[in-house]
Scaffold this motif. Sequence first.
Motif, PDB file in Angstrom:
ATOM      1  N   VAL A  67       0.851  -1.185   0.000  1.00 52.71           N
ATOM      2  CA  VAL A  67       0.000   0.000   0.000  1.00 52.71           C
ATOM      3  C   VAL A  67       0.889   1.239   0.000  1.00 52.71           C
ATOM      4  O   VAL A  67       1.788   1.376   0.837  1.00 52.71           O
ATOM      5  CB  VAL A  67      -0.924   0.026   1.233  1.00 52.71           C
ATOM      6  N   THR A  68       0.637   2.135  -0.956  1.00 51.90           N
ATOM      7  CA  THR A  68       1.338   3.408  -1.001  1.00 51.90           C
ATOM      8  C   THR A  68       0.302   4.534  -0.996  1.00 51.90           C
ATOM      9  O   THR A  68      -0.874   4.333  -1.346  1.00 51.90           O
ATOM     10  CB  THR A  68       2.197   3.540  -2.269  1.00 51.90           C
ATOM     11  N   THR A  69       0.749   5.717  -0.603  1.00 53.61           N
ATOM     12  CA  THR A  69      -0.150   6.871  -0.603  1.00 53.61           C
ATOM     13  C   THR A  69      -0.648   7.157  -2.009  1.00 53.61           C
ATOM     14  O   THR A  69      -1.821   7.475  -2.222  1.00 53.61           O
ATOM     15  CB  THR A  69       0.573   8.109  -0.031  1.00 53.61           C
ATOM     16  N   GLU A  70       0.223   7.013  -2.990  1.00 52.42           N
ATOM     17  CA  GLU A  70      -0.160   7.278  -4.378  1.00 52.42           C
ATOM     18  C   GLU A  70      -1.252   6.315  -4.846  1.00 52.42           C
ATOM     19  O   GLU A  70      -2.260   6.729  -5.448  1.00 52.42           O
ATOM     20  CB  GLU A  70       1.060   7.155  -5.281  1.00 52.42           C
ATOM     21  N   ALA A  71      -1.068   5.016  -4.559  1.00 54.46           N
ATOM     22  CA  ALA A  71      -2.065   4.025  -4.975  1.00 54.46           C
ATOM     23  C   ALA A  71      -3.390   4.257  -4.245  1.00 54.46           C
ATOM     24  O   ALA A  71      -4.465   4.131  -4.838  1.00 54.46           O
ATOM     25  CB  ALA A  71      -1.557   2.619  -4.691  1.00 54.46           C
ATOM     26  N   ALA A  72      -3.307   4.597  -2.961  1.00 54.03           N
ATOM     27  CA  ALA A  72      -4.524   4.857  -2.189  1.00 54.03           C
ATOM     28  C   ALA A  72      -5.282   6.057  -2.754  1.00 54.03           C
ATOM     29  O   ALA A  72      -6.513   6.023  -2.870  1.00 54.03           O
ATOM     30  CB  ALA A  72      -4.168   5.091  -0.722  1.00 54.03           C
ATOM     31  N   LEU A  73      -4.563   7.100  -3.132  1.00 56.04           N
ATOM     32  CA  LEU A  73      -5.209   8.287  -3.698  1.00 56.04           C
ATOM     33  C   LEU A  73      -5.826   7.986  -5.061  1.00 56.04           C
ATOM     34  O   LEU A  73      -6.945   8.418  -5.362  1.00 56.04           O
ATOM     35  CB  LEU A  73      -4.196   9.420  -3.832  1.00 56.04           C
ATOM     36  N   ASP A  74      -5.093   7.253  -5.888  1.00 52.83           N
ATOM     37  CA  ASP A  74      -5.608   6.915  -7.222  1.00 52.83           C
ATOM     38  C   ASP A  74      -6.943   6.187  -7.122  1.00 52.83           C
ATOM     39  O   ASP A  74      -7.882   6.482  -7.861  1.00 52.83           O
ATOM     40  CB  ASP A  74      -4.593   6.046  -7.981  1.00 52.83           C
ATOM     41  N   TRP A  75      -7.020   5.226  -6.207  1.00 50.90           N
ATOM     42  CA  TRP A  75      -8.246   4.445  -6.090  1.00 50.90           C
ATOM     43  C   TRP A  75      -9.349   5.225  -5.374  1.00 50.90           C
ATOM     44  O   TRP A  75     -10.521   5.143  -5.749  1.00 50.90           O
ATOM     45  CB  TRP A  75      -7.958   3.147  -5.345  1.00 50.90           C
TER      46      TRP A  75
ATOM     47  N   PRO B 236      -1.672   6.799   4.274  1.00 52.71           N
ATOM     48  CA  PRO B 236      -1.981   8.108   3.702  1.00 52.71           C
ATOM     49  C   PRO B 236      -2.353   9.110   4.800  1.00 52.71           C
ATOM     50  O   PRO B 236      -3.023   8.751   5.772  1.00 52.71           O
ATOM     51  CB  PRO B 236      -3.189   7.835   2.788  1.00 52.71           C
ATOM     52  N   PRO B 237      -1.929  10.365   4.673  1.00 52.95           N
ATOM     53  CA  PRO B 237      -2.295  11.389   5.659  1.00 52.95           C
ATOM     54  C   PRO B 237      -3.813  11.531   5.759  1.00 52.95           C
ATOM     55  O   PRO B 237      -4.535  11.380   4.772  1.00 52.95           O
ATOM     56  CB  PRO B 237      -1.653  12.666   5.115  1.00 52.95           C
ATOM     57  N   ALA B 238      -4.287  11.846   6.948  1.00 45.94           N
ATOM     58  CA  ALA B 238      -5.730  11.921   7.180  1.00 45.94           C
ATOM     59  C   ALA B 238      -6.383  13.073   6.424  1.00 45.94           C
ATOM     60  O   ALA B 238      -7.548  12.993   6.044  1.00 45.94           O
ATOM     61  CB  ALA B 238      -6.004  12.056   8.675  1.00 45.94           C
ATOM     62  N   ASP B 239      -5.636  14.161   6.214  1.00 43.30           N
ATOM     63  CA  ASP B 239      -6.237  15.370   5.632  1.00 43.30           C
ATOM     64  C   ASP B 239      -5.909  15.541   4.151  1.00 43.30           C
ATOM     65  O   ASP B 239      -6.121  16.617   3.600  1.00 43.30           O
ATOM     66  CB  ASP B 239      -5.777  16.602   6.405  1.00 43.30           C
ATOM     67  N   ILE B 240      -5.437  14.498   3.514  1.00 43.72           N
ATOM     68  CA  ILE B 240      -5.021  14.653   2.120  1.00 43.72           C
ATOM     69  C   ILE B 240      -6.226  14.774   1.186  1.00 43.72           C
ATOM     70  O   ILE B 240      -6.141  15.380   0.113  1.00 43.72           O
ATOM     71  CB  ILE B 240      -4.105  13.477   1.708  1.00 43.72           C
ATOM     72  N   LEU B 241      -7.351  14.203   1.584  1.00 41.99           N
ATOM     73  CA  LEU B 241      -8.611  14.392   0.865  1.00 41.99           C
ATOM     74  C   LEU B 241      -9.616  14.950   1.874  1.00 41.99           C
ATOM     75  O   LEU B 241     -10.303  14.204   2.561  1.00 41.99           O
ATOM     76  CB  LEU B 241      -9.134  13.072   0.275  1.00 41.99           C
TER      77      LEU B 241
END
Length: 313
Positions: A45-53, A89-94
């Motif tokens: 799990v990466t932040t980038e993959a989490a954001l993409d999905w 992933p950071p909590a406030d990124i979305l």
Amino acid sequence: MSRLLREELADYLTFRRALGYRLARPEKLLSQFLDHLEHTRADRVTTEAALDWSRLPENAESNWHAYRLSVIRGFATYLHALDPAHQVPPADILPQRPHRASPYLYSEAEIARLVAASATLLTPLRRATFATLIGLLAVTGMRVGEAIALNRDDLDLTAKQLLVRFGKFGKTRALTLHATTADALHAYELLRDRLAPATGTRALLVSTAGTRLIYCNVHQTFKQLVHHAGLGPRSGSCRPRIHDLRHSFAVQSMLDAYAAGQDGQTRLTLVSTWLGHVHPASTYWYLSSSPELMAAAGQRLDTYLGNQSAGQS
């Protein structure tokens, strides 16, 4: 990769459920996220993959994107404790806009239209199942997940009682049924025995395959019934949802108490217990969105204050 992550997902869900969480929707979403990782050949799990999905679908509301990410964050935190290579992933990124949907309070006529709309479903068993489910939610205020989780031996037709074993935080409560409700459930059981495939399931309410209902499928079918019943949103934040049958039950229970001249605080305590709330404050949210109920409470207050003034003069 896929097999290992899916095993860790199973362990994560088992751990969370042992703490009292149900996790029906998170399980489905996390399985889809692992499909995404497998498709992109990612092994962690990466932040980038989490954001993409999480940003899928693109036309969804930002709150839905934020919710999807929050589901991943819980799993990623668990994975990170096992292997620091997994990123959280950071909590406030979305950012999520704080808002709560306004309850859609159904009238008796609208509930009747929803039940009648179940006649548009394809098979007799499916029609009976959803008519029974909607009626049961409307007259008991149960949560959808609680109704789906009911087993046949939770229904005692002799005592006219229904045992809710899988309430929030694992709490169990017994609901006394009106005679007409018990009769309707008995009629459903007879039809179910005649039409449902013999799968051996303990579930009270079953699908056309004879299996326990699935939460997301129930919501999808309810949307179809809302459309057939001709029910539309009252505002951008007030749309007919199946959960609002629970709100409607709570409001009507309080209105009945006021109409009968009963003590509102006593009824509120009873309704809170019936709904399976830990605190009456949780029940108050269900009631605060009803202008009719607020007017009834205000009238009671005016009468009380008037009597107090008359007694002092």
